[in-house]
Write a protein that holds these residues in place. Structure first.
Motif, PDB file in Angstrom:
ATOM      1  N   ARG A   1       0.951  -0.922   0.048  1.00 44.04           N
ATOM      2  CA  ARG A   1       0.321  -0.012  -0.261  1.00 44.04           C
ATOM      3  C   ARG A   1       0.899   0.875   0.027  1.00 44.04           C
ATOM      4  O   ARG A   1       2.196   0.866  -0.030  1.00 44.04           O
ATOM      5  N   GLY A   2       0.394   2.164  -0.513  1.00 42.87           N
ATOM      6  CA  GLY A   2       1.209   3.891  -0.510  1.00 42.87           C
ATOM      7  C   GLY A   2       2.448   3.407  -1.585  1.00 42.87           C
ATOM      8  O   GLY A   2       2.311   3.054  -2.561  1.00 42.87           O
ATOM      9  N   LEU A   3       2.773   4.628  -2.162  1.00 43.44           N
ATOM     10  CA  LEU A   3       3.225   5.283  -2.885  1.00 43.44           C
ATOM     11  C   LEU A   3       4.603   3.787  -3.475  1.00 43.44           C
ATOM     12  O   LEU A   3       5.353   4.286  -2.194  1.00 43.44           O
ATOM     13  N   GLN A   4       4.674   3.526  -4.071  1.00 42.84           N
ATOM     14  CA  GLN A   4       5.732   2.878  -4.561  1.00 42.84           C
ATOM     15  C   GLN A   4       6.132   3.009  -6.713  1.00 42.84           C
ATOM     16  O   GLN A   4       5.840   3.202  -6.950  1.00 42.84           O
ATOM     17  N   MET A   5       7.211   2.852  -6.346  1.00 48.42           N
ATOM     18  CA  MET A   5       7.821   2.816  -7.899  1.00 48.42           C
ATOM     19  C   MET A   5       7.287   1.576  -8.824  1.00 48.42           C
ATOM     20  O   MET A   5       7.416   1.053  -8.007  1.00 48.42           O
ATOM     21  N   THR A   6       7.535   2.254  -9.888  1.00 47.21           N
ATOM     22  CA  THR A   6       6.726   1.336 -11.184  1.00 47.21           C
ATOM     23  C   THR A   6       7.855   0.600 -12.234  1.00 47.21           C
ATOM     24  O   THR A   6       8.026   2.344 -13.260  1.00 47.21           O
ATOM     25  N   ASP A   7       8.239  -0.426 -12.863  1.00 46.94           N
ATOM     26  CA  ASP A   7       9.161  -0.121 -13.340  1.00 46.94           C
ATOM     27  C   ASP A   7       8.919  -1.068 -14.671  1.00 46.94           C
ATOM     28  O   ASP A   7       7.026  -0.902 -14.399  1.00 46.94           O
ATOM     29  N   ALA A   8       9.069  -0.968 -16.000  1.00 44.04           N
ATOM     30  CA  ALA A   8       8.772  -1.037 -16.944  1.00 44.04           C
ATOM     31  C   ALA A   8       7.724  -2.478 -16.996  1.00 44.04           C
ATOM     32  O   ALA A   8       6.815  -2.529 -17.456  1.00 44.04           O
ATOM     33  N   ALA A   9       8.906  -3.825 -16.182  1.00 40.66           N
ATOM     34  CA  ALA A   9       8.137  -5.039 -16.403  1.00 40.66           C
ATOM     35  C   ALA A   9       7.360  -4.524 -14.628  1.00 40.66           C
ATOM     36  O   ALA A   9       5.960  -5.360 -15.627  1.00 40.66           O
ATOM     37  N   ALA A  10       6.221  -3.804 -14.559  1.00 39.84           N
ATOM     38  CA  ALA A  10       5.696  -3.704 -12.799  1.00 39.84           C
ATOM     39  C   ALA A  10       4.622  -3.460 -13.942  1.00 39.84           C
ATOM     40  O   ALA A  10       4.009  -3.793 -13.987  1.00 39.84           O
ATOM     41  N   LEU A  11       4.441  -2.113 -15.268  1.00 40.78           N
ATOM     42  CA  LEU A  11       4.430  -1.620 -15.764  1.00 40.78           C
ATOM     43  C   LEU A  11       3.223  -2.771 -16.595  1.00 40.78           C
ATOM     44  O   LEU A  11       2.243  -1.927 -16.444  1.00 40.78           O
ATOM     45  N   GLU A  12       4.009  -3.733 -16.857  1.00 40.57           N
ATOM     46  CA  GLU A  12       2.913  -4.560 -18.303  1.00 40.57           C
ATOM     47  C   GLU A  12       2.566  -5.241 -17.582  1.00 40.57           C
ATOM     48  O   GLU A  12       1.099  -5.458 -17.630  1.00 40.57           O
ATOM     49  N   CYS A  13       3.141  -5.887 -16.313  1.00 41.95           N
ATOM     50  CA  CYS A  13       1.843  -7.151 -14.698  1.00 41.95           C
ATOM     51  C   CYS A  13       0.524  -5.500 -15.233  1.00 41.95           C
ATOM     52  O   CYS A  13      -0.690  -6.686 -14.922  1.00 41.95           O
ATOM     53  N   ALA A  14       0.850  -4.273 -14.219  1.00 41.04           N
ATOM     54  CA  ALA A  14      -0.321  -3.684 -14.198  1.00 41.04           C
ATOM     55  C   ALA A  14      -1.363  -3.704 -15.425  1.00 41.04           C
ATOM     56  O   ALA A  14      -2.430  -3.708 -15.402  1.00 41.04           O
ATOM     57  N   LYS A  15      -0.430  -3.973 -16.673  1.00 38.75           N
ATOM     58  CA  LYS A  15      -1.831  -3.903 -17.616  1.00 38.75           C
ATOM     59  C   LYS A  15      -2.260  -5.170 -17.503  1.00 38.75           C
ATOM     60  O   LYS A  15      -3.317  -4.994 -18.181  1.00 38.75           O
ATOM     61  N   GLU A  16      -1.595  -6.082 -17.973  1.00 39.70           N
ATOM     62  CA  GLU A  16      -2.190  -7.314 -18.123  1.00 39.70           C
ATOM     63  C   GLU A  16      -3.498  -7.356 -17.134  1.00 39.70           C
ATOM     64  O   GLU A  16      -4.548  -8.031 -17.438  1.00 39.70           O
ATOM     65  N   ALA A  17      -3.195  -6.339 -15.840  1.00 43.68           N
ATOM     66  CA  ALA A  17      -4.228  -7.294 -14.458  1.00 43.68           C
ATOM     67  C   ALA A  17      -5.478  -6.247 -14.848  1.00 43.68           C
ATOM     68  O   ALA A  17      -6.744  -6.412 -14.745  1.00 43.68           O
TER      69      ALA A  17
ATOM     70  N   VAL B   1       4.864  10.730 -11.387  1.00 38.16           N
ATOM     71  CA  VAL B   1       5.036  11.311 -10.084  1.00 38.16           C
ATOM     72  C   VAL B   1       6.565  12.277 -10.543  1.00 38.16           C
ATOM     73  O   VAL B   1       6.628  13.081  -9.383  1.00 38.16           O
ATOM     74  N   GLY B   2       7.430  11.662 -10.378  1.00 37.24           N
ATOM     75  CA  GLY B   2       8.487  12.006 -11.138  1.00 37.24           C
ATOM     76  C   GLY B   2       9.584  11.385  -9.593  1.00 37.24           C
ATOM     77  O   GLY B   2      10.093  10.746  -9.126  1.00 37.24           O
ATOM     78  N   VAL B   3      10.387  12.281  -9.492  1.00 36.23           N
ATOM     79  CA  VAL B   3      12.216  12.341  -8.644  1.00 36.23           C
ATOM     80  C   VAL B   3      11.391  12.685  -7.205  1.00 36.23           C
ATOM     81  O   VAL B   3      11.305  14.036  -6.958  1.00 36.23           O
ATOM     82  N   ILE B   4      11.456  11.740  -6.172  1.00 32.66           N
ATOM     83  CA  ILE B   4      10.872  12.752  -5.006  1.00 32.66           C
ATOM     84  C   ILE B   4      12.046  11.835  -3.815  1.00 32.66           C
ATOM     85  O   ILE B   4      12.618  10.817  -4.184  1.00 32.66           O
ATOM     86  N   ASP B   5      12.858  12.768  -3.187  1.00 31.95           N
ATOM     87  CA  ASP B   5      14.006  12.023  -2.236  1.00 31.95           C
ATOM     88  C   ASP B   5      14.909  11.310  -2.754  1.00 31.95           C
ATOM     89  O   ASP B   5      15.144  10.039  -2.335  1.00 31.95           O
ATOM     90  N   GLY B   6      14.870  11.840  -4.072  1.00 29.37           N
ATOM     91  CA  GLY B   6      16.230  11.278  -4.028  1.00 29.37           C
ATOM     92  C   GLY B   6      15.591   9.737  -5.016  1.00 29.37           C
ATOM     93  O   GLY B   6      16.619   9.680  -6.258  1.00 29.37           O
ATOM     94  N   VAL B   7      14.776   9.570  -5.655  1.00 28.37           N
ATOM     95  CA  VAL B   7      13.672   8.560  -5.961  1.00 28.37           C
ATOM     96  C   VAL B   7      13.107   8.935  -7.362  1.00 28.37           C
ATOM     97  O   VAL B   7      11.942   8.852  -7.292  1.00 28.37           O
ATOM     98  N   ASP B   8      13.526   7.709  -8.327  1.00 30.36           N
ATOM     99  CA  ASP B   8      13.084   7.554  -9.479  1.00 30.36           C
ATOM    100  C   ASP B   8      11.590   7.019  -9.861  1.00 30.36           C
ATOM    101  O   ASP B   8      11.870   5.774  -9.016  1.00 30.36           O
ATOM    102  N   TYR B   9      10.332   7.287  -9.220  1.00 26.28           N
ATOM    103  CA  TYR B   9       9.275   6.818  -9.353  1.00 26.28           C
ATOM    104  C   TYR B   9       8.139   6.580 -10.194  1.00 26.28           C
ATOM    105  O   TYR B   9       7.690   5.516 -11.030  1.00 26.28           O
ATOM    106  N   ARG B  10       9.914   6.471 -11.786  1.00 24.60           N
ATOM    107  CA  ARG B  10       9.442   6.406 -12.763  1.00 24.60           C
ATOM    108  C   ARG B  10       8.382   5.938 -13.990  1.00 24.60           C
ATOM    109  O   ARG B  10       7.524   6.988 -14.224  1.00 24.60           O
ATOM    110  N   HIS B  11       7.600   4.363 -13.547  1.00 24.64           N
ATOM    111  CA  HIS B  11       6.065   4.761 -14.691  1.00 24.64           C
ATOM    112  C   HIS B  11       5.324   4.909 -13.439  1.00 24.64           C
ATOM    113  O   HIS B  11       4.157   4.326 -13.613  1.00 24.64           O
ATOM    114  N   THR B  12       5.633   5.319 -12.177  1.00 23.56           N
ATOM    115  CA  THR B  12       4.157   5.832 -11.361  1.00 23.56           C
ATOM    116  C   THR B  12       3.842   6.917 -11.328  1.00 23.56           C
ATOM    117  O   THR B  12       4.720   7.886 -11.852  1.00 23.56           O
ATOM    118  N   GLY B  13       2.385   7.110 -11.131  1.00 22.92           N
ATOM    119  CA  GLY B  13       2.252   8.568 -12.093  1.00 22.92           C
ATOM    120  C   GLY B  13       0.620   9.096 -10.982  1.00 22.92           C
ATOM    121  O   GLY B  13       0.399   8.328  -9.609  1.00 22.92           O
TER     122      GLY B  13
END
Length: 450
Positions: A96-112, A151-163
Motif C-alpha cells: 500500500r502507498g506510493l511505490q516505484m513502477t518499473d517497465a516490467a511492473a507496468l506491463e504486469c499492471a496492464k495485464e491485470a 510522480v517524478g523524483v521524490i527524495d532522490g527516488v525516481d518513481y518512473r512509471h508511477t503516476g
C-alpha cells in the motif's frame, strides 16, 4: 426489552412479512427519490475481486443503476499485479502507498487491469440472474478518460512509471453517464504523448468524484473498520476529525490511505465519502439506504442536525406523532395546531430525513416550560436520539430564562426519571396549564430543575 433486540420470529405469518416489506419500502423510498439522477463513484481494490465478491457487488450495482443512479466504477489491481510479478519470477511485490513502477511492473499492471476489466464487463452482461433483469442490457463504457503525469523524483527516488491523475475528461464521462451507461475506469492513465502510468485506485476515484461533483464516493475496502471510543463502528466523521485520526496515527496504514483520499474528496466538494467493508453482503445497499449505514461516512460537517422546525416540516412532524396519538401515548394535535405552533417545535434531521421532534411551550411568569410531543422514529429509537432532543430542548429553555422543565406522560415515566426528572403533581404546574389539564388522560407530571 427493546423490540429491535428481540430474536426474529422463526416462522412469521404472511401478514407480518407483508407489513415488514411495506415498512421497509416506505423507509427506503425517500433515499431512492433523493438519489435518482445523482452520480456515485464506487472504487474498490483488486482484493475484492480476489475474494470472489465481484458478482455479488455487480448485482447490487445493477440495482442502483436500475433505480436511476449514475455510476462510475474504479477498480484496483494490486494483488493481481503481484501475482503476475510472481509468475514472471520478478522479485518485487506492491504494497500500500506510493511505490516505484518499473517497465516490467507496468506491463504486469496492464495485464491485470485488462483481465479485471473483462471480468467486470462479463458480470454486468448477465444482469441479475434468476430475476426479470437477467441478461438486462447494462452498457459498460471504458476509455481514456484519465490524463496522467509522472510522480517524478521524490527524495532522490525516481518513481518512473508511477503516476498521478493530471486531468479527468469530465465532459466525456458526463456524456456517457447521460446515455445511461456505467463507466468503468482502471488504475492506469496516459500522458498526452501516449506514455502509460500506473495509478492508485484511490487517486483515480477521488479525482473523478471531484471532477464530476459526485453525490457520493464509496470506497469498498478490506481495511479494519474505524471505531469510536466504545468500540462501535464510527458511522460518521467530520472531515477535520478524519484528518486528526490520520495525523495522530489512530488508524492502520491501509485505512489511513483510503481515509486521506475520502477527506480530500469532501474538502474539494464531494458531498459524502464512504468507507464500506467489501466482505459484508449488500454493504453498498446498506450504506446508501439505511440511516446509519454499515461503514464510515466522511462529511464536511456532521449530517445530524437539530434545528427549529419550519412550515415545510409540518407533514414530517405529523407523520412522526400520529401513530403515538392513535395509541394514546400523545395528545391528539391536528395539522392546524402543528402549523400554528410550528415555531415551538425542534426537529432532528439526518441527511434530509426528519426522524425526531419535540416542542417547547413556555410559561414565563412562573419561569417554567413544558416539553411536549417528544418523538423519535421507531427505527432509530435506542440510539440516543431522544437524549439529544432532550438536551436541545433544555438548552432552548435555559436560553429563555426557564428554571424548571416539566413533562406530562402516561407511558414513559421511567425514561424521564432516569434523566433527572422528579414526580410532581398537577398543583405544581403553571396556573394556565392547570386550567387546561386533561383529567381524563390522568397524565403523570414530572419536573426537572435546569
Amino acid at each position: 426489552m427493546n423490540a429491535a433486540a428481540q430474536p426474529p420470529d422463526p416462522d412469521p405469518a404472511p401478514s407480518d412479512l407483508h407489513a415488514r416489506f411495506v415498512q421497509w419500502f416506505r423507509e427506503v423510498a425517500p433515499y431512492v427519490h433523493a438519489f435518482r439522477g445523482k452520480i456515485f463513484v464506487v472504487a474498490f481494490g483488486g482484493e475484492l475481486v480476489q475474494a470472489g465478491a465481484l458478482n455479488v457487488l455487480i448485482q447490487d450495482l445493477s440495482l442502483l443503476s436500475a433505480l436511476g443512479i449514475r455510476l462510475v466504477l474504479v477498480h484496483g489491481s494490486r494483488p493481481q499485479v503481484n501475482e503476475q510479478l510472481r509468475l514472471k519470477g520478478i522479485p518485487f511485490q506492491f504494497g500500500r502507498g506510493l511505490q516505484m513502477t518499473d517497465a516490467a511492473a507496468l506491463e504486469c499492471a496492464k495485464e491485470a487491469a485488462g483481465e479485471i476489466r473483462l471480468d467486470i464487463e462479463a458480470a454486468f452482461s448477465q444482469g441479475l440472474p434468476n430475476t426479470p433483469m437477467s441478461h438486462s442490457h447494462i452498457r459498460v463504457i471504458s476509455g481514456n478518460f484519465i490524463t496522467a503525469r509522472p510522480v517524478g523524483v521524490i527524495d532522490g527516488v525516481d518513481y518512473r512509471h508511477t503516476g498521478q491523475v493530471r486531468k479527468v475528461d469530465a465532459e466525456a464521462l458526463n456524456l456517457a453517464l447521460g446515455q445511461g451507461s456505467i463507466t468503468l475506469l482502471s488504475p492506469l492513465g496516459f500522458s498526452p504523448t501516449g506514455e502509460a502510468f500506473n495509478l492508485s485506485m484511490e487517486d483515480v476515484g477521488t479525482a473523478v468524484a471531484v471532477a464530476l461533483r459526485a453525490e457520493k464516493l464509496i470506497f469498498l475496502t478490506d481495511a479494519p473498520a474505524i471505531q469510536d471510543k466504545e468500540g462501535n463502528v464510527d458511522t460518521e466523521l467530520a472531515r477535520e476529525d478524519a484528518d486528526a485520526l490520520i495525523s495522530q496515527g489512530d488508524v492502520d496504514a491501509g485505512t489511513a490511505v483510503v481515509l486521506k483520499h475520502a477527506s480530500r474528496a469532501v474538502k474539494l466538494g464531494v458531498a459524502r465519502a464512504h468507507l464500506v467493508p467489501f466482505d459484508l453482503d449488500g454493504g453498498v445497499l446498506l450504506e446508501v439506504f439505511t440511516h446509519d449505514g454499515v461503514g464510515t461516512m466522511v462529511v464536511e460537517d456532521t449530517l445530524d442536525d437539530l434545528r427549529p422546525a419550519t412550515i415545510d416540516d409540518v407533514g414530517a412532524i405529523l407523520h412522526l406523532i400520529e401513530p403515538l396519538e392513535v395509541d394514546g401515548t400523545l395528545v391528539r394535535r391536528g395539522r392546524g395546531s402543528i402549523e400554528r405552533d410550528v415555531e415551538k417545535f425542534s426537529v432532528s434531521e439526518h441527511d434530509g430525513v426528519i426522524y425526531g421532534c419535540a416542542a417547547l411551550y413556555t410559561y414565563p411568569e412562573e419561569k417554567m416550560a413544558e416539553m411536549a410531543a417528544l418523538t423519535v422514529n421507531p427505527q432509530w429509537q435506542g440510539t440516543g436520539e431522544g437524549d439529544k432532543l432532550l438536551r436541545h430542548i433544555e438548552s432552548r429553555a435555559r436560553a429563555a430564562g426557564i428554571t424548571r422543565l416539566f413533562v406530562l406522560t402516561t407511558r414513559t415515566a421511567h425514561w424521564f426519571i432516569k434523566r433527572g426528572f422528579a414526580q410532581g403533581s398537577v398543583a405544581d404546574l403553571p396556573k394556565d396549564k392547570q386550567a387546561h389539564y386533561d383529567r381524563s388522560r390522568n397524565s403523570q407530571v414530572f419536573i426537572k430543575r435546569l
